[in-house]
Design a protein around this motif. Structure first.
Motif, PDB file in Angstrom:
ATOM      1  N   THR A  31       0.848  -1.190   0.000  1.00 47.62           N
ATOM      2  CA  THR A  31       0.000   0.000   0.000  1.00 47.62           C
ATOM      3  C   THR A  31       0.880   1.235   0.000  1.00 47.62           C
ATOM      4  O   THR A  31       2.053   1.186   0.410  1.00 47.62           O
ATOM      5  CB  THR A  31      -0.943   0.045   1.208  1.00 47.62           C
ATOM      6  OG1 THR A  31      -0.168   0.020   2.411  1.00 47.62           O
ATOM      7  CG2 THR A  31      -1.917  -1.111   1.185  1.00 47.62           C
ATOM      8  N   ASN A  32       0.293   2.354  -0.420  1.00 50.05           N
ATOM      9  CA  ASN A  32       1.026   3.610  -0.418  1.00 50.05           C
ATOM     10  C   ASN A  32       0.185   4.628   0.341  1.00 50.05           C
ATOM     11  O   ASN A  32      -0.151   4.428   1.507  1.00 50.05           O
ATOM     12  CB  ASN A  32       1.336   4.041  -1.844  1.00 50.05           C
ATOM     13  CG  ASN A  32       2.412   5.110  -1.917  1.00 50.05           C
ATOM     14  OD1 ASN A  32       3.001   5.489  -0.912  1.00 50.05           O
ATOM     15  ND2 ASN A  32       2.647   5.620  -3.107  1.00 50.05           N
ATOM     16  N   ARG A  33      -0.201   5.708  -0.299  1.00 46.98           N
ATOM     17  CA  ARG A  33      -0.934   6.762   0.388  1.00 46.98           C
ATOM     18  C   ARG A  33      -2.355   6.301   0.737  1.00 46.98           C
ATOM     19  O   ARG A  33      -3.011   5.627  -0.046  1.00 46.98           O
ATOM     20  CB  ARG A  33      -0.991   8.008  -0.487  1.00 46.98           C
ATOM     21  CG  ARG A  33      -1.594   9.211   0.194  1.00 46.98           C
ATOM     22  CD  ARG A  33      -1.430  10.461  -0.644  1.00 46.98           C
ATOM     23  NE  ARG A  33      -1.932  11.635   0.036  1.00 46.98           N
ATOM     24  CZ  ARG A  33      -1.242  12.324   0.936  1.00 46.98           C
ATOM     25  NH1 ARG A  33      -0.006  11.952   1.232  1.00 46.98           N
ATOM     26  NH2 ARG A  33      -1.770  13.391   1.515  1.00 46.98           N
ATOM     27  N   MET A  34      -2.830   6.720   1.907  1.00 45.74           N
ATOM     28  CA  MET A  34      -4.215   6.484   2.327  1.00 45.74           C
ATOM     29  C   MET A  34      -4.827   7.834   2.670  1.00 45.74           C
ATOM     30  O   MET A  34      -4.144   8.702   3.228  1.00 45.74           O
ATOM     31  CB  MET A  34      -4.258   5.557   3.542  1.00 45.74           C
ATOM     32  CG  MET A  34      -3.699   4.175   3.277  1.00 45.74           C
ATOM     33  SD  MET A  34      -3.881   3.111   4.733  1.00 45.74           S
ATOM     34  CE  MET A  34      -3.231   1.569   4.122  1.00 45.74           C
ATOM     35  N   SER A  35      -6.097   7.999   2.363  1.00 44.11           N
ATOM     36  CA  SER A  35      -6.742   9.295   2.537  1.00 44.11           C
ATOM     37  C   SER A  35      -8.195   9.133   2.965  1.00 44.11           C
ATOM     38  O   SER A  35      -8.786   8.069   2.792  1.00 44.11           O
ATOM     39  CB  SER A  35      -6.711  10.093   1.229  1.00 44.11           C
ATOM     40  OG  SER A  35      -5.411  10.246   0.722  1.00 44.11           O
ATOM     41  N   TRP A  36      -8.732  10.215   3.503  1.00 44.92           N
ATOM     42  CA  TRP A  36     -10.169  10.323   3.774  1.00 44.92           C
ATOM     43  C   TRP A  36     -10.706  11.525   2.993  1.00 44.92           C
ATOM     44  O   TRP A  36     -10.070  12.590   2.938  1.00 44.92           O
ATOM     45  CB  TRP A  36     -10.440  10.511   5.258  1.00 44.92           C
ATOM     46  CG  TRP A  36     -10.240   9.272   6.055  1.00 44.92           C
ATOM     47  CD1 TRP A  36      -9.126   8.906   6.744  1.00 44.92           C
ATOM     48  CD2 TRP A  36     -11.201   8.224   6.258  1.00 44.92           C
ATOM     49  NE1 TRP A  36      -9.315   7.689   7.351  1.00 44.92           N
ATOM     50  CE2 TRP A  36     -10.582   7.248   7.070  1.00 44.92           C
ATOM     51  CE3 TRP A  36     -12.511   8.003   5.828  1.00 44.92           C
ATOM     52  CZ2 TRP A  36     -11.234   6.075   7.469  1.00 44.92           C
ATOM     53  CZ3 TRP A  36     -13.154   6.840   6.216  1.00 44.92           C
ATOM     54  CH2 TRP A  36     -12.524   5.884   7.028  1.00 44.92           C
ATOM     55  N   TYR A  37     -11.893  11.340   2.412  1.00 43.56           N
ATOM     56  CA  TYR A  37     -12.617  12.378   1.715  1.00 43.56           C
ATOM     57  C   TYR A  37     -14.012  12.449   2.343  1.00 43.56           C
ATOM     58  O   TYR A  37     -14.436  11.539   3.066  1.00 43.56           O
ATOM     59  CB  TYR A  37     -12.765  12.041   0.230  1.00 43.56           C
ATOM     60  CG  TYR A  37     -11.487  12.120  -0.569  1.00 43.56           C
ATOM     61  CD1 TYR A  37     -10.510  11.143  -0.454  1.00 43.56           C
ATOM     62  CD2 TYR A  37     -11.268  13.168  -1.455  1.00 43.56           C
ATOM     63  CE1 TYR A  37      -9.334  11.209  -1.192  1.00 43.56           C
ATOM     64  CE2 TYR A  37     -10.102  13.246  -2.206  1.00 43.56           C
ATOM     65  CZ  TYR A  37      -9.151  12.263  -2.072  1.00 43.56           C
ATOM     66  OH  TYR A  37      -7.987  12.332  -2.815  1.00 43.56           O
ATOM     67  N   ARG A  38     -14.719  13.528   2.031  1.00 39.82           N
ATOM     68  CA  ARG A  38     -16.107  13.615   2.462  1.00 39.82           C
ATOM     69  C   ARG A  38     -16.924  14.365   1.422  1.00 39.82           C
ATOM     70  O   ARG A  38     -16.388  15.167   0.656  1.00 39.82           O
ATOM     71  CB  ARG A  38     -16.229  14.300   3.830  1.00 39.82           C
ATOM     72  CG  ARG A  38     -15.841  15.766   3.836  1.00 39.82           C
ATOM     73  CD  ARG A  38     -15.844  16.298   5.268  1.00 39.82           C
ATOM     74  NE  ARG A  38     -15.475  17.715   5.320  1.00 39.82           N
ATOM     75  CZ  ARG A  38     -15.277  18.390   6.444  1.00 39.82           C
ATOM     76  NH1 ARG A  38     -15.400  17.783   7.634  1.00 39.82           N
ATOM     77  NH2 ARG A  38     -14.942  19.668   6.402  1.00 39.82           N
ATOM     78  N   GLN A  39     -18.221  14.076   1.434  1.00 42.78           N
ATOM     79  CA  GLN A  39     -19.143  14.745   0.520  1.00 42.78           C
ATOM     80  C   GLN A  39     -20.411  15.103   1.265  1.00 42.78           C
ATOM     81  O   GLN A  39     -21.149  14.211   1.716  1.00 42.78           O
ATOM     82  CB  GLN A  39     -19.458  13.866  -0.691  1.00 42.78           C
ATOM     83  CG  GLN A  39     -20.257  14.575  -1.756  1.00 42.78           C
ATOM     84  CD  GLN A  39     -20.270  13.819  -3.071  1.00 42.78           C
ATOM     85  OE1 GLN A  39     -19.960  12.638  -3.132  1.00 42.78           O
ATOM     86  NE2 GLN A  39     -20.620  14.515  -4.143  1.00 42.78           N
ATOM     87  N   ALA A  40     -20.646  16.415   1.386  1.00 41.30           N
ATOM     88  CA  ALA A  40     -21.858  16.913   2.024  1.00 41.30           C
ATOM     89  C   ALA A  40     -22.952  17.019   0.970  1.00 41.30           C
ATOM     90  O   ALA A  40     -22.673  17.133  -0.231  1.00 41.30           O
ATOM     91  CB  ALA A  40     -21.597  18.259   2.668  1.00 41.30           C
ATOM     92  N   PRO A  41     -24.227  17.023   1.401  1.00 40.22           N
ATOM     93  CA  PRO A  41     -25.336  17.130   0.440  1.00 40.22           C
ATOM     94  C   PRO A  41     -25.207  18.364  -0.436  1.00 40.22           C
ATOM     95  O   PRO A  41     -24.990  19.478   0.067  1.00 40.22           O
ATOM     96  CB  PRO A  41     -26.562  17.207   1.345  1.00 40.22           C
ATOM     97  CG  PRO A  41     -26.150  16.533   2.600  1.00 40.22           C
ATOM     98  CD  PRO A  41     -24.704  16.855   2.782  1.00 40.22           C
TER      99      PRO A  41
END
Length: 120
Positions: A31-41
């Motif tokens: 594995t390499n980079r790990m990330s979190w994203y989010r999406q609001a309505p």
């Protein structure tokens, strides 16, 4: 084939905390980079936090000092500890893991998303 499983979302009051988890399984070699994203309505998906294989972290300015990203390389997992949550943190949160598998090679994999709602 790589499978992604996210967990940990829910309803929390302002000022509360939640911990999100995400793990990749299958024929993963690295594995390499790990990330979190989010999406609001009604909004576009935005990047929230990232962590390199060596655990160097970066954050969206609005979550600095409140959110902490971490990883467990042995489990191909990434976590997001969210403290002092605000109503504007309400969104569906997605993990993203860059992984090398056979026969796909290096690819970015997305979790299924988990709902975080901050409200009284």
């Amino acid at each position: 084939q790589v499978q992604m499983v996210e967990s940990g979302g829910g309803l929390v009051q302002p000022g509360g905390s939640l911990r999100l988890s995400c793990a990749a399984s299958g024929s993963i070699f690295d594995t390499n980079r790990m990330s979190w994203y989010r999406q609001a309505p009604g909004k576009q998906r935005e990047w929230v936090a990232g962590i390199t294989y060596g655990s160097t972290t970066t954050y969206l300015n609005s979550v600095k000092g409140r959110f902490t990203i971490s990883r467990d390389n042995a489990k191909n997992a990434v976590y997001l500890q969210m403290n002092s949550l605000k109503p504007e943190d309400t969104a569906v949160y997605y993990c993203n893991i860059e992984a090398r598998s056979d026969p796909e090679g290096w690819r970015n994999y997305w979790g299924q998303g988990t709902q975080v709602t901050v409200s009284t």
